[in-house]
Design a protein around this motif. Structure first.
Motif, PDB file in Angstrom:
ATOM      1  N   TRP A 199       0.848  -1.213   0.000  1.00 11.60           N
ATOM      2  CA  TRP A 199       0.000   0.000   0.000  1.00 11.60           C
ATOM      3  C   TRP A 199       0.877   1.254   0.000  1.00 11.60           C
ATOM      4  O   TRP A 199       0.603   2.203  -0.730  1.00 11.60           O
ATOM      5  CB  TRP A 199      -0.906  -0.022   1.223  1.00 11.60           C
ATOM      6  N   LEU A 200       1.944   1.250   0.821  1.00 11.36           N
ATOM      7  CA  LEU A 200       2.859   2.387   0.834  1.00 11.36           C
ATOM      8  C   LEU A 200       3.501   2.592  -0.544  1.00 11.36           C
ATOM      9  O   LEU A 200       3.598   3.725  -1.045  1.00 11.36           O
ATOM     10  CB  LEU A 200       3.967   2.176   1.875  1.00 11.36           C
ATOM     11  N   ALA A 201       3.947   1.487  -1.155  1.00  9.01           N
ATOM     12  CA  ALA A 201       4.578   1.593  -2.469  1.00  9.01           C
ATOM     13  C   ALA A 201       3.583   2.105  -3.513  1.00  9.01           C
ATOM     14  O   ALA A 201       3.941   2.938  -4.358  1.00  9.01           O
ATOM     15  CB  ALA A 201       5.133   0.234  -2.883  1.00  9.01           C
ATOM     16  N   GLY A 202       2.346   1.634  -3.440  1.00 10.64           N
ATOM     17  CA  GLY A 202       1.331   2.065  -4.398  1.00 10.64           C
ATOM     18  C   GLY A 202       1.004   3.541  -4.281  1.00 10.64           C
ATOM     19  O   GLY A 202       0.589   4.171  -5.262  1.00 10.64           O
ATOM     20  N   HIS A 203       1.179   4.113  -3.094  1.00 10.95           N
ATOM     21  CA  HIS A 203       0.896   5.539  -2.879  1.00 10.95           C
ATOM     22  C   HIS A 203       2.170   6.394  -2.961  1.00 10.95           C
ATOM     23  O   HIS A 203       2.146   7.580  -2.625  1.00 10.95           O
ATOM     24  CB  HIS A 203       0.229   5.745  -1.518  1.00 10.95           C
ATOM     25  N   GLY A 204       3.289   5.769  -3.364  1.00  8.90           N
ATOM     26  CA  GLY A 204       4.526   6.518  -3.502  1.00  8.90           C
ATOM     27  C   GLY A 204       5.141   6.958  -2.192  1.00  8.90           C
ATOM     28  O   GLY A 204       5.926   7.907  -2.159  1.00  8.90           O
ATOM     29  N   GLU A 205       4.796   6.281  -1.080  1.00 10.11           N
ATOM     30  CA  GLU A 205       5.274   6.682   0.242  1.00 10.11           C
ATOM     31  C   GLU A 205       6.232   5.673   0.853  1.00 10.11           C
ATOM     32  O   GLU A 205       6.535   5.742   2.045  1.00 10.11           O
ATOM     33  CB  GLU A 205       4.072   6.881   1.181  1.00 10.11           C
ATOM     34  N   SER A 206       6.744   4.744   0.041  1.00  7.44           N
ATOM     35  CA  SER A 206       7.636   3.712   0.566  1.00  7.44           C
ATOM     36  C   SER A 206       9.074   4.196   0.536  1.00  7.44           C
ATOM     37  O   SER A 206       9.650   4.426  -0.536  1.00  7.44           O
ATOM     38  CB  SER A 206       7.506   2.434  -0.273  1.00  7.44           C
ATOM     39  N   SER A 207       9.682   4.350   1.707  1.00  5.31           N
ATOM     40  CA  SER A 207      11.095   4.742   1.751  1.00  5.31           C
ATOM     41  C   SER A 207      11.988   3.618   1.227  1.00  5.31           C
ATOM     42  O   SER A 207      13.100   3.865   0.750  1.00  5.31           O
ATOM     43  CB  SER A 207      11.501   5.134   3.175  1.00  5.31           C
ATOM     44  N   PHE A 208      11.511   2.373   1.306  1.00  2.00           N
ATOM     45  CA  PHE A 208      12.249   1.219   0.776  1.00  2.00           C
ATOM     46  C   PHE A 208      12.474   1.393  -0.727  1.00  2.00           C
ATOM     47  O   PHE A 208      13.543   1.066  -1.246  1.00  2.00           O
ATOM     48  CB  PHE A 208      11.467  -0.063   1.057  1.00  2.00           C
TER      49      PHE A 208
END
Length: 321
Positions: A199-208
């Motif tokens: 979900w974080l990656a899909g919203h562009g919020e993944s620091s990874f």
């Protein structure tokens, strides 16, 4: 323990120091994972821990326990409870360290033995010795003093202490080895953790994804940081007496406390020193009582092992007519 050689005990002590030393120094690690937030760090810790322990179990080829666990719904439910409470514990601890509450987090693990004893009385109807009652009373007084000092109950410490005590109680009932237990718990945590990370990656919020390979490698290493101390602890637990492990467990909060004061420069007003002093008095009472009880038990076992002298069948003079 009597059959374990001196070399094995030395190896157990080294592993015990390594385990509690790593747990004590882990506050230095979590700030390295910024700008990841506490929830993202927690999710990576849950996901990568499963990867690490799965590799470890594949290496030693220990999988039989998994099939047995799946055929026992009650134990599986207890594993789910353990996974839930350790998730709370991990999440609060990561947030506390990165929010500048290392000293208060260390207090949670100082008072954990007192909470464990109190839970044993309330839930398991265990009977306490006078010294244990005194220690619990002093510990309660310490929490009151700290609550006055903070202006509110030390909720970080209490959440960490109660969640970890509950975790220990549930794990005792599940009765799985350290690596196996972590594998089962992280298997339950894995899908929610992975879902959150996606979900974080899909919203562009993944620091990874966004902060480069070095940061991604640090996040992936949370699995090693979680599992490696547990491996060392397991190696120590089978080689050193329980009383020794009981003393070693104080290393972790001592290191955390010292880091909070000397490295992170957290404030320690007089009322906080007073509260910590009371906690340390309570722990000293517990340690003294545990060592005294262990010494008495050892003497009783030694006395029972001494063969009694043979009695003769001849009558004594007093029994003669």
């Amino acid at each position: 323990m009597a059959d374990i050689s001196r070399g094995e005990r030395r190896a157990g002590l080294v592993n015990g120091f390594a385990a509690y030393g790593m747990w004590g120094l882990v506050p230095l690690f979590w700030p390295l994972l910024k700008p990841a937030g506490s929830l993202e760090i927690l999710a990576h810790r849950m996901a990568w821990s499963l990867v690490f322990v799965a590799v470890a179990l594949a290496f030693v080829r220990r999988w039989a326990w998994a099939g047995e666990l799946l055929r026992q719904p009650r134990r599986l439910a207890l594993v789910a409870v353990a996974a839930s409470v350790i998730t709370v514990n991990w999440g609060v601890y990561i947030w506390a360290v990165n929010a500048g509450h290392v000293v208060e987090a260390s207090l949670g693990y100082f008072i954990n033995p007192l909470v464990t004893i109190a839970m044993g009385v309330l839930l398991l109807k265990e009977r306490l010795r006078p010294a244990q009652w005194t220690a619990v009373g002093v510990g309660f007084a310490a929490v009151v003093v700290l609550a006055v000092g903070y202006g509110q109950p030390p909720w970080i410490s209490l959440v960490l202490a109660f969640s970890f005590a509950t975790y220990g109680l549930v794990k005792k009932k599940v009765n799985l080895g350290g690596i196996e237990s972590l594998a089962a718990e992280t298997a339950i945590q894995f899908l929610p953790a992975l879902g959150y990370l996606l979900w974080l990656a899909g919203h562009g919020e993944s620091s990874f994804v966004n902060d480069g390979p070095g940061h991604a490698a640090l996040l992936a290493s949370t699995g090693i940081v979680t599992a490696l101390p547990l491996v060392c602890f397991g190696a120590a637990a089978i080689r050193v007496p329980l009383s020794t492990l009981g003393l070693l467990q104080y290393l972790a909060p001592v290191f955390q406390f010292l880091l909070g004061i000397l490295y992170f420069h957290e404030a320690m007003p007089a009322e906080r020193w007073a509260g910590f002093a009371l906690v340390w008095v309570a722990l000293a009472l517990l340690t003294w009582d545990a060592l005294r009880t262990a010494h008495r038990s050892a003497r009783a076992l030694a006395a029972a092992a001494i063969p009694r002298p043979m009695t003769t069948t001849a009558e004594s003079p007093k029994s003669q007519v």
